[in-house]
Motif scaffolding. Structure first.
Motif, PDB file in Angstrom:
ATOM      1  N   LEU A 270       0.844  -1.201   0.000  1.00 34.98           N
ATOM      2  CA  LEU A 270       0.000   0.000   0.000  1.00 34.98           C
ATOM      3  C   LEU A 270       0.880   1.252   0.000  1.00 34.98           C
ATOM      4  O   LEU A 270       0.599   2.203  -0.734  1.00 34.98           O
ATOM      5  N   LEU A 271       1.947   1.260   0.782  1.00 42.62           N
ATOM      6  CA  LEU A 271       2.857   2.413   0.792  1.00 42.62           C
ATOM      7  C   LEU A 271       3.480   2.619  -0.584  1.00 42.62           C
ATOM      8  O   LEU A 271       3.586   3.749  -1.063  1.00 42.62           O
ATOM      9  N   ARG A 272       3.873   1.527  -1.239  1.00 37.56           N
ATOM     10  CA  ARG A 272       4.477   1.628  -2.582  1.00 37.56           C
ATOM     11  C   ARG A 272       3.481   2.103  -3.623  1.00 37.56           C
ATOM     12  O   ARG A 272       3.886   2.570  -4.697  1.00 37.56           O
ATOM     13  N   SER A 273       2.185   2.014  -3.342  1.00 38.40           N
ATOM     14  CA  SER A 273       1.201   2.511  -4.305  1.00 38.40           C
ATOM     15  C   SER A 273       1.326   4.025  -4.473  1.00 38.40           C
ATOM     16  O   SER A 273       0.884   4.581  -5.473  1.00 38.40           O
ATOM     17  N   GLY A 274       1.948   4.694  -3.507  1.00 40.28           N
ATOM     18  CA  GLY A 274       2.165   6.134  -3.601  1.00 40.28           C
ATOM     19  C   GLY A 274       3.340   6.494  -4.488  1.00 40.28           C
ATOM     20  O   GLY A 274       3.389   7.575  -5.063  1.00 40.28           O
ATOM     21  N   GLY A 275       4.296   5.599  -4.603  1.00 42.29           N
ATOM     22  CA  GLY A 275       5.491   5.851  -5.398  1.00 42.29           C
ATOM     23  C   GLY A 275       6.603   4.913  -4.964  1.00 42.29           C
ATOM     24  O   GLY A 275       6.442   4.128  -4.026  1.00 42.29           O
ATOM     25  N   PRO A 276       7.749   5.003  -5.630  1.00 46.29           N
ATOM     26  CA  PRO A 276       8.861   4.106  -5.297  1.00 46.29           C
ATOM     27  C   PRO A 276       9.317   4.305  -3.847  1.00 46.29           C
ATOM     28  O   PRO A 276       9.422   5.432  -3.371  1.00 46.29           O
ATOM     29  N   ALA A 277       9.560   3.205  -3.178  1.00 41.94           N
ATOM     30  CA  ALA A 277      10.017   3.266  -1.789  1.00 41.94           C
ATOM     31  C   ALA A 277      11.094   2.213  -1.560  1.00 41.94           C
ATOM     32  O   ALA A 277      11.053   1.126  -2.137  1.00 41.94           O
ATOM     33  N   TRP A 278      12.048   2.573  -0.723  1.00 49.52           N
ATOM     34  CA  TRP A 278      13.133   1.686  -0.301  1.00 49.52           C
ATOM     35  C   TRP A 278      12.991   1.553   1.204  1.00 49.52           C
ATOM     36  O   TRP A 278      12.872   2.554   1.910  1.00 49.52           O
ATOM     37  N   PHE A 279      12.987   0.333   1.707  1.00 50.38           N
ATOM     38  CA  PHE A 279      12.691   0.086   3.111  1.00 50.38           C
ATOM     39  C   PHE A 279      13.954  -0.222   3.911  1.00 50.38           C
ATOM     40  O   PHE A 279      14.724  -1.101   3.537  1.00 50.38           O
ATOM     41  N   LEU A 280      14.133   0.512   4.991  1.00 53.28           N
ATOM     42  CA  LEU A 280      15.207   0.252   5.945  1.00 53.28           C
ATOM     43  C   LEU A 280      14.540  -0.363   7.172  1.00 53.28           C
ATOM     44  O   LEU A 280      13.896   0.325   7.958  1.00 53.28           O
ATOM     45  N   HIS A 281      14.666  -1.682   7.297  1.00 46.03           N
ATOM     46  CA  HIS A 281      14.027  -2.408   8.396  1.00 46.03           C
ATOM     47  C   HIS A 281      14.976  -2.453   9.584  1.00 46.03           C
ATOM     48  O   HIS A 281      16.048  -3.043   9.519  1.00 46.03           O
ATOM     49  N   LEU A 282      14.569  -1.846  10.682  1.00 45.24           N
ATOM     50  CA  LEU A 282      15.333  -1.876  11.923  1.00 45.24           C
ATOM     51  C   LEU A 282      14.864  -3.079  12.723  1.00 45.24           C
ATOM     52  O   LEU A 282      13.747  -3.116  13.218  1.00 45.24           O
ATOM     53  N   HIS A 283      15.747  -4.063  12.803  1.00 42.03           N
ATOM     54  CA  HIS A 283      15.395  -5.341  13.410  1.00 42.03           C
ATOM     55  C   HIS A 283      16.146  -5.555  14.716  1.00 42.03           C
ATOM     56  O   HIS A 283      17.337  -5.274  14.805  1.00 42.03           O
ATOM     57  N   GLY A 284      15.427  -6.053  15.712  1.00 42.36           N
ATOM     58  CA  GLY A 284      16.051  -6.381  16.984  1.00 42.36           C
ATOM     59  C   GLY A 284      15.228  -7.425  17.715  1.00 42.36           C
ATOM     60  O   GLY A 284      14.069  -7.667  17.376  1.00 42.36           O
ATOM     61  N   SER A 285      15.829  -8.028  18.706  1.00 46.30           N
ATOM     62  CA  SER A 285      15.123  -9.046  19.482  1.00 46.30           C
ATOM     63  C   SER A 285      14.035  -8.396  20.335  1.00 46.30           C
ATOM     64  O   SER A 285      14.082  -7.202  20.641  1.00 46.30           O
ATOM     65  N   ARG A 286      13.089  -9.200  20.734  1.00 50.35           N
ATOM     66  CA  ARG A 286      12.021  -8.712  21.597  1.00 50.35           C
ATOM     67  C   ARG A 286      12.595  -8.135  22.885  1.00 50.35           C
ATOM     68  O   ARG A 286      12.141  -7.115  23.386  1.00 50.35           O
ATOM     69  N   GLU A 287      13.626  -8.781  23.428  1.00 54.39           N
ATOM     70  CA  GLU A 287      14.229  -8.339  24.685  1.00 54.39           C
ATOM     71  C   GLU A 287      14.868  -6.956  24.539  1.00 54.39           C
ATOM     72  O   GLU A 287      14.689  -6.093  25.402  1.00 54.39           O
ATOM     73  N   VAL A 288      15.609  -6.754  23.469  1.00 50.09           N
ATOM     74  CA  VAL A 288      16.255  -5.450  23.239  1.00 50.09           C
ATOM     75  C   VAL A 288      15.205  -4.361  23.066  1.00 50.09           C
ATOM     76  O   VAL A 288      15.285  -3.294  23.677  1.00 50.09           O
ATOM     77  N   ILE A 289      14.205  -4.629  22.244  1.00 51.86           N
ATOM     78  CA  ILE A 289      13.162  -3.629  21.977  1.00 51.86           C
ATOM     79  C   ILE A 289      12.358  -3.336  23.242  1.00 51.86           C
ATOM     80  O   ILE A 289      12.068  -2.177  23.560  1.00 51.86           O
ATOM     81  N   ALA A 290      11.998  -4.377  23.998  1.00 53.76           N
ATOM     82  CA  ALA A 290      11.238  -4.180  25.232  1.00 53.76           C
ATOM     83  C   ALA A 290      12.032  -3.318  26.211  1.00 53.76           C
ATOM     84  O   ALA A 290      11.463  -2.444  26.881  1.00 53.76           O
ATOM     85  N   GLY A 291      13.338  -3.540  26.279  1.00 57.92           N
ATOM     86  CA  GLY A 291      14.181  -2.716  27.149  1.00 57.92           C
ATOM     87  C   GLY A 291      14.160  -1.262  26.740  1.00 57.92           C
ATOM     88  O   GLY A 291      14.095  -0.366  27.589  1.00 57.92           O
ATOM     89  N   ARG A 292      14.200  -1.015  25.452  1.00 55.83           N
ATOM     90  CA  ARG A 292      14.139   0.359  24.948  1.00 55.83           C
ATOM     91  C   ARG A 292      12.791   1.001  25.276  1.00 55.83           C
ATOM     92  O   ARG A 292      12.718   2.150  25.694  1.00 55.83           O
ATOM     93  N   MET A 293      11.723   0.244  25.052  1.00 56.94           N
ATOM     94  CA  MET A 293      10.385   0.796  25.283  1.00 56.94           C
ATOM     95  C   MET A 293      10.158   1.115  26.761  1.00 56.94           C
ATOM     96  O   MET A 293       9.523   2.119  27.076  1.00 56.94           O
ATOM     97  N   SER A 294      10.673   0.275  27.634  1.00 57.56           N
ATOM     98  CA  SER A 294      10.452   0.518  29.059  1.00 57.56           C
ATOM     99  C   SER A 294      11.211   1.743  29.548  1.00 57.56           C
ATOM    100  O   SER A 294      10.840   2.346  30.542  1.00 57.56           O
ATOM    101  N   GLY A 295      12.242   2.138  28.808  1.00 54.09           N
ATOM    102  CA  GLY A 295      13.027   3.305  29.206  1.00 54.09           C
ATOM    103  C   GLY A 295      12.591   4.610  28.579  1.00 54.09           C
ATOM    104  O   GLY A 295      13.172   5.656  28.845  1.00 54.09           O
ATOM    105  N   ARG A 296      11.562   4.571  27.733  1.00 54.83           N
ATOM    106  CA  ARG A 296      11.153   5.826  27.094  1.00 54.83           C
ATOM    107  C   ARG A 296       9.866   6.341  27.711  1.00 54.83           C
ATOM    108  O   ARG A 296       9.050   5.591  28.231  1.00 54.83           O
ATOM    109  N   SER A 297       9.714   7.650  27.623  1.00 59.12           N
ATOM    110  CA  SER A 297       8.499   8.263  28.167  1.00 59.12           C
ATOM    111  C   SER A 297       7.906   9.205  27.132  1.00 59.12           C
ATOM    112  O   SER A 297       8.581   9.634  26.208  1.00 59.12           O
TER     113      SER A 297
END
Length: 161
Positions: A87-114
Protein backbone atom coordinates in the motif's frame (compact mmCIF):
# COMPACT_ATOMS: atom_id res chain seq x y z
CA UNK A 1 13.12 7.69 -4.04
CA UNK A 2 11.61 7.76 -0.58
CA UNK A 3 13.12 5.74 2.24
CA UNK A 4 10.68 4.17 4.69
CA UNK A 5 12.34 3.42 8.03
CA UNK A 6 10.34 0.48 9.33
CA UNK A 7 10.18 -1.78 12.38
CA UNK A 8 8.26 -2.45 15.53
CA UNK A 9 7.65 0.31 18.05
CA UNK A 10 10.82 1.07 19.99
CA UNK A 11 13.19 -0.04 17.22
CA UNK A 12 14.60 3.47 16.74
CA UNK A 13 12.73 4.56 13.63
CA UNK A 14 12.57 8.23 14.62
CA UNK A 15 16.23 8.47 15.63
CA UNK A 16 17.50 6.69 12.52
CA UNK A 17 14.99 8.38 10.21
CA UNK A 18 15.91 11.88 11.32
CA UNK A 19 19.65 11.14 11.04
CA UNK A 20 19.24 9.57 7.59
CA UNK A 21 17.15 12.47 6.30
CA UNK A 22 19.81 14.89 7.53
CA UNK A 23 22.60 12.87 5.88
CA UNK A 24 20.69 12.69 2.59
CA UNK A 25 19.51 16.33 2.88
CA UNK A 26 15.88 15.39 2.20
CA UNK A 27 12.59 16.06 4.03
CA UNK A 28 11.63 13.89 6.98
CA UNK A 29 8.16 12.83 8.13
CA UNK A 30 7.16 11.01 11.32
CA UNK A 31 4.49 8.37 10.71
CA UNK A 32 2.90 8.95 14.11
CA UNK A 33 1.80 12.37 12.86
CA UNK A 34 -0.32 10.70 10.16
CA UNK A 35 -2.40 8.69 12.66
CA UNK A 36 -6.00 9.81 13.19
CA UNK A 37 -6.80 10.62 16.82
CA UNK A 38 -8.90 7.45 17.08
CA UNK A 39 -5.83 5.28 16.39
CA UNK A 40 -3.76 7.09 19.00
CA UNK A 41 -6.55 6.78 21.55
CA UNK A 42 -6.89 3.07 20.81
CA UNK A 43 -3.16 2.39 21.19
CA UNK A 44 -2.90 4.57 24.30
CA UNK A 45 -5.58 2.43 25.92
CA UNK A 46 -3.56 -0.72 25.10
CA UNK A 47 -5.68 -1.98 22.21
CA UNK A 48 -3.78 -3.09 19.08
CA UNK A 49 -4.78 -1.56 15.76
CA UNK A 50 -6.53 -3.69 13.18
CA UNK A 51 -5.77 -3.69 9.47
CA UNK A 52 -8.88 -1.55 8.99
CA UNK A 53 -7.57 0.97 11.55
CA UNK A 54 -4.22 1.15 9.79
CA UNK A 55 -5.53 1.54 6.23
CA UNK A 56 -6.30 5.32 6.30
CA UNK A 57 -2.99 5.93 8.10
CA UNK A 58 -1.05 3.96 5.49
CA UNK A 59 -2.90 5.72 2.65
CA UNK A 60 -1.92 9.12 4.09
CA UNK A 61 1.73 8.05 4.23
CA UNK A 62 1.48 6.73 0.66
CA UNK A 63 0.29 10.19 -0.43
CA UNK A 64 3.34 11.73 1.27
CA UNK A 65 5.57 9.22 -0.54
CA UNK A 66 3.97 10.21 -3.84
CA UNK A 67 4.47 13.90 -3.11
CA UNK A 68 8.19 13.28 -2.45
CA UNK A 69 8.86 10.62 -5.10
CA UNK A 70 10.94 12.93 -7.30
CA UNK A 71 12.69 15.00 -4.64
CA UNK A 72 13.20 12.15 -2.18
CA UNK A 73 12.46 11.92 1.51
CA UNK A 74 12.55 9.78 4.61
CA UNK A 75 9.42 8.69 6.46
CA UNK A 76 9.02 6.38 9.41
CA UNK A 77 6.33 3.73 9.45
CA UNK A 78 6.12 0.39 11.23
CA UNK A 79 5.16 -1.19 7.85
CA UNK A 80 4.90 -4.52 9.63
CA UNK A 81 3.17 -6.52 6.89
CA UNK A 82 3.96 -6.97 3.22
CA UNK A 83 0.44 -5.78 2.38
CA UNK A 84 1.12 -2.53 4.28
CA UNK A 85 4.35 -2.00 2.35
CA UNK A 86 2.52 -2.70 -0.91
CA UNK A 87 0.00 0.00 0.00
CA UNK A 88 2.86 2.41 0.79
CA UNK A 89 4.48 1.63 -2.58
CA UNK A 90 1.20 2.51 -4.31
CA UNK A 91 2.16 6.13 -3.60
CA UNK A 92 5.49 5.85 -5.40
CA UNK A 93 8.86 4.11 -5.30
CA UNK A 94 10.02 3.27 -1.79
CA UNK A 95 13.13 1.69 -0.30
CA UNK A 96 12.69 0.09 3.11
CA UNK A 97 15.21 0.25 5.94
CA UNK A 98 14.03 -2.41 8.40
CA UNK A 99 15.33 -1.88 11.92
CA UNK A 100 15.39 -5.34 13.41
CA UNK A 101 16.05 -6.38 16.98
CA UNK A 102 15.12 -9.05 19.48
CA UNK A 103 12.02 -8.71 21.60
CA UNK A 104 14.23 -8.34 24.68
CA UNK A 105 16.26 -5.45 23.24
CA UNK A 106 13.16 -3.63 21.98
CA UNK A 107 11.24 -4.18 25.23
CA UNK A 108 14.18 -2.72 27.15
CA UNK A 109 14.14 0.36 24.95
CA UNK A 110 10.39 0.80 25.28
CA UNK A 111 10.45 0.52 29.06
CA UNK A 112 13.03 3.30 29.21
CA UNK A 113 11.15 5.83 27.09
CA UNK A 114 8.50 8.26 28.17
CA UNK A 115 5.98 10.46 26.42
CA UNK A 116 5.03 8.00 23.67
CA UNK A 117 1.46 6.80 23.24
CA UNK A 118 2.45 3.21 22.37
CA UNK A 119 2.57 1.15 25.58
CA UNK A 120 5.07 -1.72 25.94
CA UNK A 121 2.09 -4.07 26.37
CA UNK A 122 1.46 -3.84 22.59
CA UNK A 123 4.95 -4.98 21.60
CA UNK A 124 3.96 -8.64 21.29
CA UNK A 125 1.15 -7.72 18.88
CA UNK A 126 3.67 -5.85 16.74
CA UNK A 127 6.07 -8.80 16.63
CA UNK A 128 3.13 -11.10 15.80
CA UNK A 129 2.27 -8.94 12.76
CA UNK A 130 5.87 -8.39 11.61
CA UNK A 131 6.72 -9.85 8.20
CA UNK A 132 10.38 -9.21 7.35
CA UNK A 133 11.31 -7.80 3.96
CA UNK A 134 11.03 -10.32 1.14
CA UNK A 135 13.93 -10.76 -1.30
CA UNK A 136 11.93 -8.95 -4.00
CA UNK A 137 11.44 -5.83 -1.85
CA UNK A 138 13.96 -3.01 -2.25
CA UNK A 139 15.63 -2.36 1.04
CA UNK A 140 18.00 -3.42 3.78
CA UNK A 141 17.67 -4.91 7.26
CA UNK A 142 19.81 -3.34 9.99
CA UNK A 143 20.50 -4.63 13.49
CA UNK A 144 19.19 -2.13 16.06
CA UNK A 145 22.13 -2.85 18.35
CA UNK A 146 24.49 -1.23 15.83
CA UNK A 147 25.32 2.45 16.38
CA UNK A 148 22.91 4.84 14.64
CA UNK A 149 25.71 6.48 12.64
CA UNK A 150 26.77 3.08 11.28
CA UNK A 151 23.20 2.17 10.27
CA UNK A 152 22.77 5.56 8.59
CA UNK A 153 26.12 5.37 6.77
CA UNK A 154 25.42 1.86 5.48
CA UNK A 155 21.92 2.78 4.32
CA UNK A 156 23.22 5.94 2.59
CA UNK A 157 25.95 3.94 0.85
CA UNK A 158 23.42 1.35 -0.36
CA UNK A 159 21.10 4.08 -1.64
CA UNK A 160 23.93 5.72 -3.59
CA UNK A 161 25.03 2.47 -5.25
Amino acid sequence: MVVVVMGVSGSGKTTVGMALAEKLAVPYAEADEFHPRSNIDKMTSGVPLTDADRKPWLRAIAVWIGEHAESGGVVTCSALKRSYRDLLRSGGPAWFLHLHGSREVIAGRMSGRSGHFMPPSLLDSQFADLQPLSPDEAGFTADVTEPVDRIVAEAADLLRS
